[in-house]
Motif scaffolding. Structure first.
Motif, mmCIF file in Angstrom:
data_model
loop_
_atom_site.group_PDB
_atom_site.id
_atom_site.type_symbol
_atom_site.label_atom_id
_atom_site.label_comp_id
_atom_site.label_asym_id
_atom_site.label_seq_id
_atom_site.Cartn_x
_atom_site.Cartn_y
_atom_site.Cartn_z
ATOM 1 N N LYS A 77 9.137 44.418 86.947
ATOM 2 C CA LYS A 77 8.791 44.953 88.307
ATOM 3 C C LYS A 77 8.300 46.628 88.331
ATOM 4 C CE LYS A 77 12.107 41.665 90.692
ATOM 5 N NZ LYS A 77 13.029 41.659 91.575
ATOM 6 N N GLN A 80 4.915 46.553 87.496
ATOM 7 C CA GLN A 80 3.980 46.030 88.576
ATOM 8 C C GLN A 80 3.854 46.916 89.642
ATOM 9 O OE1 GLN A 80 5.071 42.221 89.970
ATOM 10 N NE2 GLN A 80 5.485 41.281 87.761
ATOM 11 N N SER A 134 6.984 40.959 96.675
ATOM 12 C CA SER A 134 7.303 41.118 95.421
ATOM 13 C C SER A 134 8.454 40.122 95.061
ATOM 14 C CB SER A 134 7.696 42.583 95.312
ATOM 15 O OG SER A 134 6.589 43.505 95.603
ATOM 16 N N SER A 172 11.671 49.298 92.549
ATOM 17 C CA SER A 172 11.133 48.489 91.272
ATOM 18 C C SER A 172 12.177 48.618 90.046
ATOM 19 C CB SER A 172 9.748 49.022 91.199
ATOM 20 O OG SER A 172 9.705 50.246 90.800
#
Length: 218
Positions: free
Chosen positions: A10, A13, A100, A217
């Motif tokens: 994450k 990303q 997400s 994240s």
């Protein structure tokens, strides 16, 4: 171990999407639809602020250069003027966050944005140019539905959210055009606080939203 790997994924990303958004923002023709989308969320934020405070939306206009205009009647003028740039940042952060989570939520939220665009078209679009821009935005949002199992929907929506957020960071700078018109000038007239302060505040909101997404994240 899987949880640690997921968190690293994450985090990676997030930075990849931010980098991609910065690159796409520099590509003239490719970046245009994203600027239109940020403009739409900017104007609809004005409109929603008017509706929430007892006013009404008269019309919404979008222009090819990424500018826009939401004409409202009634409502709380300060909040209506403030929520354009602030609202675009909030929309961008929400789109990226929801997309997400997983593909299902991305699908639901993408459908909600499509419904919002259609509602805008039916009730508040009064000119052909805006109608064409809205149709283009609808086509871009509907396009991922054509791919098998919607593999591209989630990453495209994540990129869209990041692009909207990034554009909301840059767009207040356009207020420094020497014409003393727009949201910053309107708030300066209402509060006697210089326009540059409002521009700095809107940019700070966008930066803070990016910071929160990066923190999430991790």
């Amino acid at each position: 171990m899987p949880e640690s790997k997921s968190r690293w994924s994450k985090k990676t990303q997030f930075w990849l999407f931010l980098l991609a958004a910065i690159i796409v923002h520099q590509i003239p023709f490719v970046s245009i639809p994203f600027k239109w989308l940020e403009s739409f969320f900017h104007e609809i934020s004005h409109g929603l602020a008017a509706l929430i405070t007892g006013g009404k939306i008269v019309s919404i206009q979008l222009f090819p250069n990424g500018a826009g205009l939401c004409t409202t009647r009634g409502g709380f003028g300060f909040l209506i003027s403030f929520m354009g740039y602030a609202g675009a940042s909030i929309w961008g952060a929400i789109i990226f966050s929801i997309a997400s989570v997983n593909k299902r939520l991305a699908l639901i939220f993408s459908s909600a944005i499509i419904i919002l665009l259609i509602t805008c078209m039916l009730f508040w679009v009064r000119d052909l140019l805006t109608a064409v821009i809205v149709v283009v935005l609808l086509a871009l949002l509907i396009l991922p539905y054509k791919f098998k199992k919607l593999h591209y929907l989630q990453p495209l929506l994540q990129l869209t959210g990041m692009m909207v957020l990034l554009n909301s960071l840059y767009s207040p700078l356009h207020l420094f055009d020497g014409r003393a018109i727009g949201d910053g000038a309107a708030l300066a007239n209402m509060t006697f606080i210089p326009e540059i302060i409002w521009v700095a505040l809107w940019m700070a909101i966008a930066v803070f939203a990016i910071f929160l997404l990066s923190k999430k994240s991790r």
